[in-house]
Write a protein that holds these residues in place. Sequence first.
Motif, mmCIF file in Angstrom:
data_model
loop_
_atom_site.group_PDB
_atom_site.id
_atom_site.type_symbol
_atom_site.label_atom_id
_atom_site.label_comp_id
_atom_site.label_asym_id
_atom_site.label_seq_id
_atom_site.Cartn_x
_atom_site.Cartn_y
_atom_site.Cartn_z
ATOM 1 N N LEU A 1 0.815 -0.886 0.442
ATOM 2 C CA LEU A 1 0.193 0.104 -0.022
ATOM 3 C C LEU A 1 0.974 1.284 0.075
ATOM 4 O O LEU A 1 0.668 2.252 -0.539
ATOM 5 C CB LEU A 1 -1.387 -0.103 1.119
ATOM 6 N N PRO A 2 1.995 1.700 1.194
ATOM 7 C CA PRO A 2 3.108 2.332 0.810
ATOM 8 C C PRO A 2 3.018 3.320 -0.307
ATOM 9 O O PRO A 2 3.824 3.661 -0.847
ATOM 10 C CB PRO A 2 3.217 2.707 2.124
ATOM 11 N N MET A 3 3.690 1.575 -1.153
ATOM 12 C CA MET A 3 4.869 1.769 -2.560
ATOM 13 C C MET A 3 4.101 2.392 -3.211
ATOM 14 O O MET A 3 4.567 2.940 -4.258
ATOM 15 C CB MET A 3 5.223 0.715 -2.393
ATOM 16 N N ILE A 4 2.250 2.628 -3.194
ATOM 17 C CA ILE A 4 1.769 2.674 -4.700
ATOM 18 C C ILE A 4 1.468 4.168 -4.070
ATOM 19 O O ILE A 4 0.920 4.599 -4.077
ATOM 20 C CB ILE A 4 0.575 1.865 -4.652
ATOM 21 N N GLN A 5 2.086 5.199 -4.422
ATOM 22 C CA GLN A 5 1.617 6.670 -4.744
ATOM 23 C C GLN A 5 2.288 7.185 -6.203
ATOM 24 O O GLN A 5 2.870 6.757 -7.286
ATOM 25 C CB GLN A 5 2.714 7.424 -3.673
ATOM 26 N N GLU A 6 1.467 8.565 -5.975
ATOM 27 C CA GLU A 6 1.757 9.463 -7.323
ATOM 28 C C GLU A 6 3.472 9.598 -7.339
ATOM 29 O O GLU A 6 4.110 9.497 -6.662
ATOM 30 C CB GLU A 6 0.836 10.142 -7.840
ATOM 31 N N GLY A 7 3.599 9.600 -8.739
ATOM 32 C CA GLY A 7 4.875 9.905 -8.973
ATOM 33 C C GLY A 7 5.622 8.244 -8.911
ATOM 34 O O GLY A 7 6.736 8.828 -8.650
ATOM 35 N N VAL A 8 5.160 7.978 -8.601
ATOM 36 C CA VAL A 8 6.437 6.453 -8.700
ATOM 37 C C VAL A 8 7.693 6.334 -9.679
ATOM 38 O O VAL A 8 7.329 6.047 -10.895
ATOM 39 C CB VAL A 8 5.315 5.224 -8.789
ATOM 40 N N GLY A 9 9.090 6.318 -9.299
ATOM 41 C CA GLY A 9 9.454 5.944 -11.203
ATOM 42 C C GLY A 9 10.418 4.734 -10.744
ATOM 43 O O GLY A 9 9.670 3.812 -10.555
ATOM 44 N N PRO A 10 11.025 4.664 -11.946
ATOM 45 C CA PRO A 10 11.799 3.220 -12.654
ATOM 46 C C PRO A 10 11.889 2.300 -10.816
ATOM 47 O O PRO A 10 11.695 1.482 -11.625
ATOM 48 C CB PRO A 10 12.851 3.532 -13.338
ATOM 49 N N ILE A 11 13.087 3.253 -10.749
ATOM 50 C CA ILE A 11 13.488 2.055 -9.444
ATOM 51 C C ILE A 11 12.220 1.417 -8.040
ATOM 52 O O ILE A 11 11.810 0.153 -8.001
ATOM 53 C CB ILE A 11 14.147 2.756 -8.573
ATOM 54 N N GLU A 12 11.841 2.249 -8.042
ATOM 55 C CA GLU A 12 9.894 2.102 -7.173
ATOM 56 C C GLU A 12 9.222 1.437 -7.867
ATOM 57 O O GLU A 12 8.556 0.072 -7.555
ATOM 58 C CB GLU A 12 9.906 3.836 -6.976
ATOM 59 N N ALA A 13 9.169 1.076 -9.091
ATOM 60 C CA ALA A 13 8.785 0.934 -10.110
ATOM 61 C C ALA A 13 8.744 -0.841 -9.867
ATOM 62 O O ALA A 13 7.915 -2.003 -9.901
ATOM 63 C CB ALA A 13 8.186 0.896 -11.458
ATOM 64 N N GLU A 14 10.008 -1.651 -10.278
ATOM 65 C CA GLU A 14 10.427 -2.446 -10.613
ATOM 66 C C GLU A 14 10.394 -3.058 -8.645
ATOM 67 O O GLU A 14 9.655 -4.342 -8.379
ATOM 68 C CB GLU A 14 12.058 -3.057 -10.370
ATOM 69 N N ALA A 15 10.256 -1.941 -7.338
ATOM 70 C CA ALA A 15 10.211 -2.988 -6.434
ATOM 71 C C ALA A 15 8.330 -3.342 -6.619
ATOM 72 O O ALA A 15 8.234 -4.086 -5.818
ATOM 73 C CB ALA A 15 10.498 -1.867 -4.866
ATOM 74 N N VAL A 16 7.872 -2.175 -6.948
ATOM 75 C CA VAL A 16 6.042 -2.591 -6.445
ATOM 76 C C VAL A 16 6.262 -3.789 -7.199
ATOM 77 O O VAL A 16 4.963 -3.981 -6.507
ATOM 78 C CB VAL A 16 5.535 -1.032 -7.252
ATOM 79 N N GLN A 17 6.211 -4.150 -8.691
ATOM 80 C CA GLN A 17 5.910 -5.350 -9.487
ATOM 81 C C GLN A 17 6.340 -6.362 -8.500
ATOM 82 O O GLN A 17 5.932 -7.450 -9.235
ATOM 83 C CB GLN A 17 6.814 -5.242 -10.328
ATOM 84 N N ASN A 18 7.646 -6.708 -7.925
ATOM 85 C CA ASN A 18 7.407 -7.671 -7.549
ATOM 86 C C ASN A 18 6.995 -7.566 -6.150
ATOM 87 O O ASN A 18 6.970 -8.938 -5.242
ATOM 88 C CB ASN A 18 9.787 -7.464 -6.727
ATOM 89 N N SER A 19 6.311 -6.729 -5.390
ATOM 90 C CA SER A 19 5.438 -7.254 -4.343
ATOM 91 C C SER A 19 4.325 -7.726 -4.393
ATOM 92 O O SER A 19 3.806 -8.177 -4.167
ATOM 93 C CB SER A 19 5.707 -5.382 -3.725
ATOM 94 N N ALA A 20 3.840 -7.262 -5.711
ATOM 95 C CA ALA A 20 2.733 -7.298 -5.991
ATOM 96 C C ALA A 20 2.732 -8.865 -7.237
ATOM 97 O O ALA A 20 1.798 -9.341 -6.694
ATOM 98 C CB ALA A 20 2.162 -6.458 -7.877
ATOM 99 N N SER A 21 3.891 -9.057 -7.568
ATOM 100 C CA SER A 21 3.805 -10.636 -7.929
ATOM 101 C C SER A 21 3.730 -11.476 -6.353
ATOM 102 O O SER A 21 3.244 -12.249 -6.300
ATOM 103 C CB SER A 21 5.061 -11.235 -8.336
ATOM 104 N N ASP A 22 4.378 -10.676 -5.153
ATOM 105 C CA ASP A 22 4.504 -11.603 -3.995
ATOM 106 C C ASP A 22 3.117 -11.861 -3.869
ATOM 107 O O ASP A 22 2.423 -12.342 -2.778
ATOM 108 C CB ASP A 22 5.288 -11.183 -2.730
ATOM 109 N N LEU A 23 2.483 -10.527 -3.588
ATOM 110 C CA LEU A 23 0.672 -10.604 -3.080
ATOM 111 C C LEU A 23 0.235 -11.612 -4.540
ATOM 112 O O LEU A 23 -1.045 -12.201 -3.842
ATOM 113 C CB LEU A 23 0.137 -9.027 -3.309
#
Length: 352
Positions: A273-295
């Motif tokens: 949840l706290p990772m999904i913020q407006e203006g997510v950059g490329p580095i953050e986007a990779e972390a988000v995708q990893n967390s989304a895959s885990d979810l």
Amino acid sequence: MSRQQDPQRPLFLFGNPFKMLLPKGSYLSPRLLSLLNDFELALAERLMNLKPKDKEDVLSLSWMGSAMELLCQTHTDIKTIITKLELPVCDWDDKWIDAYFDDSVKLLDICNAFSSELTRLNQGNLFLQCALHNMDAHDSERFLKARSSLDGWRRHISSKNPRLGNCFPNLDSLIGTLNRPKVKNSDKGKVLMRTMYGVKVVTVFVSSIFVAAFSGSANKLVDLQGLETCLWADAFTDVQAYINGESRNMSSSGRVTVLKELESVDTSVKKLLPMIQEGVGPIEAEAVQNSASDLGQRAAKLSQGLDLLVEQVDGFFQILLSGRDTLLCSLRMVSSAPDIKQETRQGQAVKS
């Protein structure tokens, strides 16, 4: 059921239910004694197998599935025992019949409540799937939609199911009638009542665990004390103390839910949840995708576990219905008395 202010007090308020049922010096034929012992030894083994090797398995969906399987096997055993006893339905005492139908109605209501809660939890998967779909795109607006879906999932699982409240009075009533009607001059009746007692004790125990898991509260857990002379008593006392103890520890920890697979998904959601913020950059986007895959993996495991448990609860419901129908059909065949007809009409149960 234990009172909320004293949840750990052993429940054996009704005295010894077999003081008159199997008095000291009573005699059972080798056939009846073998039938009783086989049932009790099988129940003892199942109870021993129900105790998990790892406390992390307590209140997992797989463990709950094993508990429901135990109930299905044990209630099926009762139907087999009734057949082997060759006890004509016309010889059944009216009190036995009344108690059987009354108990089965309460258990059917409890099953309906469990099915309702499992369906409700499974519906939360729609929020998760919507969130995962929106996180496939690296778009701020889609991320916000995903966040909204995840917030919706958390609100959904933390809401209360009013149908679970109906389980409490039903369990209280089942506990209050653990002292079965006395049996006089019937060895077969004594065996039947003793086996039914074992089934009822285990059914109340498992049902109370399910209610605690679904409600997230251990206040209504029960501590039953089985009759010491029953061959399953030690195994029951051991597994009950272990499961109830771990359940109370989890309930007091302040978790949103005590169901292990549900807790696992919630942990992943809170991280994402706290990772999904407006203006997510490329580095953050990779972390988000990893967390989304885990979810996604955890959500799939939760969904599979819920689906399997739904099938097992429905199987238990069908076993209860089958037992009622068998007895009702027998009653119609042996008597057409007005009181039996009335009982037959009142005994019909339709799954809601």
